[in-house]
Enzyme design. Structure first.
Site, PDB file in Angstrom:
ATOM      1  N   ASN A   7       0.871  -1.170   0.000  1.00 43.80           N
ATOM      2  CA  ASN A   7       0.000   0.000   0.000  1.00 43.80           C
ATOM      3  C   ASN A   7       0.912   1.225   0.000  1.00 43.80           C
ATOM      4  O   ASN A   7       1.453   1.607   1.025  1.00 43.80           O
ATOM      5  CB  ASN A   7      -0.872  -0.082   1.264  1.00 43.80           C
ATOM      6  CG  ASN A   7      -1.876   1.040   1.347  1.00 43.80           C
ATOM      7  OD1 ASN A   7      -1.861   1.968   0.529  1.00 43.80           O
ATOM      8  ND2 ASN A   7      -2.741   0.964   2.342  1.00 43.80           N
ATOM      9  N   ARG A  64      -2.463  -1.836  -3.654  1.00 46.46           N
ATOM     10  CA  ARG A  64      -3.643  -0.988  -3.508  1.00 46.46           C
ATOM     11  C   ARG A  64      -3.534   0.182  -4.476  1.00 46.46           C
ATOM     12  O   ARG A  64      -2.508   0.866  -4.520  1.00 46.46           O
ATOM     13  CB  ARG A  64      -3.739  -0.455  -2.081  1.00 46.46           C
ATOM     14  CG  ARG A  64      -4.813   0.581  -1.923  1.00 46.46           C
ATOM     15  CD  ARG A  64      -5.065   0.899  -0.479  1.00 46.46           C
ATOM     16  NE  ARG A  64      -6.101   1.903  -0.346  1.00 46.46           N
ATOM     17  CZ  ARG A  64      -5.886   3.190  -0.072  1.00 46.46           C
ATOM     18  NH1 ARG A  64      -4.656   3.624   0.099  1.00 46.46           N
ATOM     19  NH2 ARG A  64      -6.884   4.029   0.015  1.00 46.46           N
ATOM     20  N   HIS A 153     -12.536   4.252  -0.495  1.00 47.69           N
ATOM     21  CA  HIS A 153     -12.500   3.373   0.687  1.00 47.69           C
ATOM     22  C   HIS A 153     -13.218   2.042   0.421  1.00 47.69           C
ATOM     23  O   HIS A 153     -13.645   1.365   1.348  1.00 47.69           O
ATOM     24  CB  HIS A 153     -13.165   4.022   1.914  1.00 47.69           C
ATOM     25  CG  HIS A 153     -12.405   5.182   2.490  1.00 47.69           C
ATOM     26  ND1 HIS A 153     -13.024   6.238   3.105  1.00 47.69           N
ATOM     27  CD2 HIS A 153     -11.083   5.431   2.557  1.00 47.69           C
ATOM     28  CE1 HIS A 153     -12.115   7.101   3.528  1.00 47.69           C
ATOM     29  NE2 HIS A 153     -10.917   6.635   3.196  1.00 47.69           N
ATOM     30  N   ARG A 211      -9.944  17.605   5.113  1.00 48.70           N
ATOM     31  CA  ARG A 211     -10.873  17.958   4.025  1.00 48.70           C
ATOM     32  C   ARG A 211     -12.230  18.361   4.605  1.00 48.70           C
ATOM     33  O   ARG A 211     -12.697  17.763   5.565  1.00 48.70           O
ATOM     34  CB  ARG A 211     -11.104  16.764   3.093  1.00 48.70           C
ATOM     35  CG  ARG A 211      -9.857  16.241   2.432  1.00 48.70           C
ATOM     36  CD  ARG A 211     -10.240  15.144   1.438  1.00 48.70           C
ATOM     37  NE  ARG A 211      -9.075  14.403   0.997  1.00 48.70           N
ATOM     38  CZ  ARG A 211      -8.936  13.081   1.163  1.00 48.70           C
ATOM     39  NH1 ARG A 211      -9.884  12.363   1.728  1.00 48.70           N
ATOM     40  NH2 ARG A 211      -7.846  12.492   0.746  1.00 48.70           N
ATOM     41  N   ASP A 252      -5.755  15.514  14.256  1.00 46.66           N
ATOM     42  CA  ASP A 252      -5.730  14.265  15.000  1.00 46.66           C
ATOM     43  C   ASP A 252      -6.882  14.228  16.007  1.00 46.66           C
ATOM     44  O   ASP A 252      -6.930  15.036  16.930  1.00 46.66           O
ATOM     45  CB  ASP A 252      -4.375  14.198  15.732  1.00 46.66           C
ATOM     46  CG  ASP A 252      -4.156  12.847  16.356  1.00 46.66           C
ATOM     47  OD1 ASP A 252      -4.963  12.456  17.212  1.00 46.66           O
ATOM     48  OD2 ASP A 252      -3.165  12.194  15.990  1.00 46.66           O
ATOM     49  N   ARG A 254      -7.696  12.248  18.379  1.00 42.93           N
ATOM     50  CA  ARG A 254      -7.345  11.998  19.785  1.00 42.93           C
ATOM     51  C   ARG A 254      -7.001  13.309  20.504  1.00 42.93           C
ATOM     52  O   ARG A 254      -7.451  13.583  21.599  1.00 42.93           O
ATOM     53  CB  ARG A 254      -6.125  11.061  19.844  1.00 42.93           C
ATOM     54  CG  ARG A 254      -6.332   9.902  20.759  1.00 42.93           C
ATOM     55  CD  ARG A 254      -5.210   8.926  20.617  1.00 42.93           C
ATOM     56  NE  ARG A 254      -4.703   8.889  19.233  1.00 42.93           N
ATOM     57  CZ  ARG A 254      -3.899   7.952  18.786  1.00 42.93           C
ATOM     58  NH1 ARG A 254      -3.481   7.005  19.569  1.00 42.93           N
ATOM     59  NH2 ARG A 254      -3.483   7.964  17.536  1.00 42.93           N
ATOM     60  N   GLU A 358      -6.836  -3.218   5.595  1.00 41.96           N
ATOM     61  CA  GLU A 358      -6.728  -3.086   4.141  1.00 41.96           C
ATOM     62  C   GLU A 358      -5.754  -4.083   3.557  1.00 41.96           C
ATOM     63  O   GLU A 358      -5.971  -4.601   2.468  1.00 41.96           O
ATOM     64  CB  GLU A 358      -6.277  -1.671   3.776  1.00 41.96           C
ATOM     65  CG  GLU A 358      -7.389  -0.671   3.948  1.00 41.96           C
ATOM     66  CD  GLU A 358      -7.129   0.616   3.220  1.00 41.96           C
ATOM     67  OE1 GLU A 358      -6.020   1.153   3.384  1.00 41.96           O
ATOM     68  OE2 GLU A 358      -8.037   1.087   2.516  1.00 41.96           O
TER      69      GLU A 358
HETATM   70  P1  ADP Z   1      -5.787   6.725   7.824  1.00 41.23           P
HETATM   71  O1  ADP Z   1      -7.089   7.182   7.248  1.00 41.23           O
HETATM   72  O2  ADP Z   1      -4.656   7.664   7.573  1.00 41.23           O
HETATM   73  O3  ADP Z   1      -5.486   5.264   7.614  1.00 41.23           O
HETATM   74  P2  ADP Z   1      -6.574   5.951  10.520  1.00 41.23           P
HETATM   75  O4  ADP Z   1      -7.693   5.100  10.037  1.00 41.23           O
HETATM   76  O5  ADP Z   1      -5.449   5.311  11.231  1.00 41.23           O
HETATM   77  O6  ADP Z   1      -5.996   6.896   9.388  1.00 41.23           O
HETATM   78  O7  ADP Z   1      -7.223   7.064  11.482  1.00 41.23           O
HETATM   79  C1  ADP Z   1      -6.465   8.085  12.028  1.00 41.23           C
HETATM   80  C2  ADP Z   1      -7.340   8.882  12.983  1.00 41.23           C
HETATM   81  O8  ADP Z   1      -7.803   8.029  14.038  1.00 41.23           O
HETATM   82  C3  ADP Z   1      -6.596  10.033  13.654  1.00 41.23           C
HETATM   83  O9  ADP Z   1      -7.416  11.192  13.630  1.00 41.23           O
HETATM   84  C4  ADP Z   1      -6.443   9.538  15.074  1.00 41.23           C
HETATM   85  O10 ADP Z   1      -6.391  10.586  16.014  1.00 41.23           O
HETATM   86  C5  ADP Z   1      -7.718   8.741  15.259  1.00 41.23           C
HETATM   87  N1  ADP Z   1      -7.635   7.874  16.437  1.00 41.23           N
HETATM   88  C6  ADP Z   1      -6.852   6.805  16.650  1.00 41.23           C
HETATM   89  N2  ADP Z   1      -7.051   6.332  17.917  1.00 41.23           N
HETATM   90  C7  ADP Z   1      -7.971   7.123  18.506  1.00 41.23           C
HETATM   91  C8  ADP Z   1      -8.599   7.170  19.790  1.00 41.23           C
HETATM   92  N3  ADP Z   1      -8.310   6.303  20.739  1.00 41.23           N
HETATM   93  N4  ADP Z   1      -9.523   8.138  20.014  1.00 41.23           N
HETATM   94  C9  ADP Z   1      -9.827   9.043  19.070  1.00 41.23           C
HETATM   95  N5  ADP Z   1      -9.276   9.050  17.850  1.00 41.23           N
HETATM   96  C10 ADP Z   1      -8.374   8.110  17.548  1.00 41.23           C
END
Ligand code: ADP
Length: 372
Positions: A7, A64, A153, A211, A252, A254, A358
């Site tokens: 990927n 991918r 997706h 976005r 982010d 989190r 994925e």
């Molecule tokens: P991508 O789309 O780049 O593959 P991910 O599916 O890994 O990304 O998602 C990333 C997002 O998930 C980030 O915004 C991250 O902060 C959020 N995330 C991961 N763990 C947590 C959590 N425990 N609580 C809230 N958000 C989370």
């Protein structure tokens, strides 16, 4: 069959060697912070030779690819002609297809003796009915310029649909909320995508990390007319500076949750806006399918954030969707336990957290294609 799932994006190479029959991950490797085409090529060379060095040579490689356009509606064995076609689709996915093409070209050179298969993120949405696929623009404009909705997706949405059907032993109407950095919702009926929130490009739909998702197209005209934004600046604004990042300064979730609970009003507002948009799509897709049997949450946010899940289904009890708060708080789907139920006993609709994988999904699709 041992399949190497690759990927490759513009800044990272993710790889996993997967035993397609059992789904077991034999080994995985990642390279991050890639910043040029030459860097990407050498990362691919390095990753592939590391697998060889570890005596983990794959029997096939699954790549991918984000955009398959009109043509690629199923996983496709790669050769020069197919690769050139994918390259031509770069106009539709300028950020995503070019790095994939670079990586595939390199991988074909490095591992010429095993079959390579491209698995497309748009393919699952090839079943979109016309009313979900078309924009209400003049026929000649749409046709001449190939303007239509594709959806993305799809690799994970289809993986979730298949896993959930298997888990419940029925063919349910699913609303799958993929909430990662990019985010989309898909309505799935009888295993087929019947509507999805991303459109011709991944810009449509939900509020995402960077976005904006749905905006009145008139806003773009207004921004353009202001003289402050040319086409490139608009592209950058909509892809990189909007969404959660635009609302709070960070993308982010989190971090946003942490700041919101410490009283940051921008972060509180962003969470409300984000969840409200998801909730609207759940309502819309329940209407589109005449009901819903499963709401699935997947992706980094969907799998891990009990707060966001709860906010996304607020006030949906009229649809038969209610959470069990303690199950929701505890739920963390994992490789060993990829589907976790979150609904209350009285919930008519199954609410599930489903682990996105994925690499497993593309490895399986490639193996099935080669077995045929
Ligand atoms: P991508 O789309 O780049 O593959 P991910 O599916 O890994 O990304 O998602 C990333 C997002 O998930 C980030 O915004 C991250 O902060 C959020 N995330 C991961 N763990 C947590 C959590 N425990 N609580 C809230 N958000 C989370």
């Amino acid at each position: 069959m041992r399949v190497l799932a690759l990927n490759c994006g513009s800044s990272s190479v993710k790889s996993a060697l997967i035993d397609a029959a059992s789904g077991r991950r034999v080994h995985e490797m990642q390279v991050e912070k890639i910043d040029s085409e030459a860097d990407l090529k050498s990362a691919v060379v390095r990753v592939l030779s590391d697998y060889q060095r570890l005596a983990l040579a794959p029997e096939a490689v699954a790549h991918r690819v984000v955009h398959g356009g009109e043509k690629f509606v199923a996983p496709t064995r790669l050769d020069d002609a197919v690769l050139n076609e994918i390259d031509r689709l770069s106009v539709l996915a300028p950020l995503h297809n070019p790095p994939a093409v670079t990586a595939i070209r390199q991988a074909l050179q490095s591992l010429p003796d095993v079959p390579h298969v491209a698995v497309f993120d748009t393919a699952f949405h090839a079943t979109l009915p016309e009313h979900a696929r078309e924009y209400a623009l003049p026929n000649d404009v749409r046709q001449r310029l190939g303007i239509r909705r594709f959806g993305f997706h799809g690799i994970n949405h289809s993986h979730v649909a298949a896993s959930v059907a298997d888990y419940l032993q029925i063919s349910p109407r699913i609303i799958c909320c993929h909430l990662g950095n990019g985010a989309s919702v898909t309505a799935i009926e009888q295993g087929r995508s019947v509507d999805t929130s991303m459109g011709m490009t991944p810009l449509e739909g939900l509020v995402m990390g960077t976005r904006a998702g749905d905006v009145d197209p008139g806003v773009l005209l207004q921004l353009f007319r202001s003289g402050e934004f040319g086409v490139e600046a608009l592209d950058e604004l909509l892809n990189k500076r909007s969404g959660l990042k635009g609302l709070t300064g960070v993308n982010d979730m989190r971090e946003i949750e942490k700041r919101a609970s410490a009283g940051d009003e921008n972060c509180q507002r962003a969470i409300t806006l984000y969840a409200y948009r998801v909730r609207k799509y759940i309502g819309a897709y329940a209407a589109a399918m005449g009901g819903v049997d499963v709401v699935a949450f997947t992706g980094g946010v969907g799998e891990n954030s009990s707060l966001i899940r709860a906010r996304c289904v607020e006030r949906l009890d009229f649809l038969g969707i209610t959470l069990d708060e303690s199950r929701n708080r505890a739920a963390r789907p994992s490789a060993d336990d990829p589907i976790v139920p979150l609904g209350s006993k009285s919930s008519r609709v199954h609410v599930l957290a489903v682990r996105a994988d994925e690499e497993l999904a593309i490895a399986r699709e490639a193996a099935m294609t080669l077995d045929r």
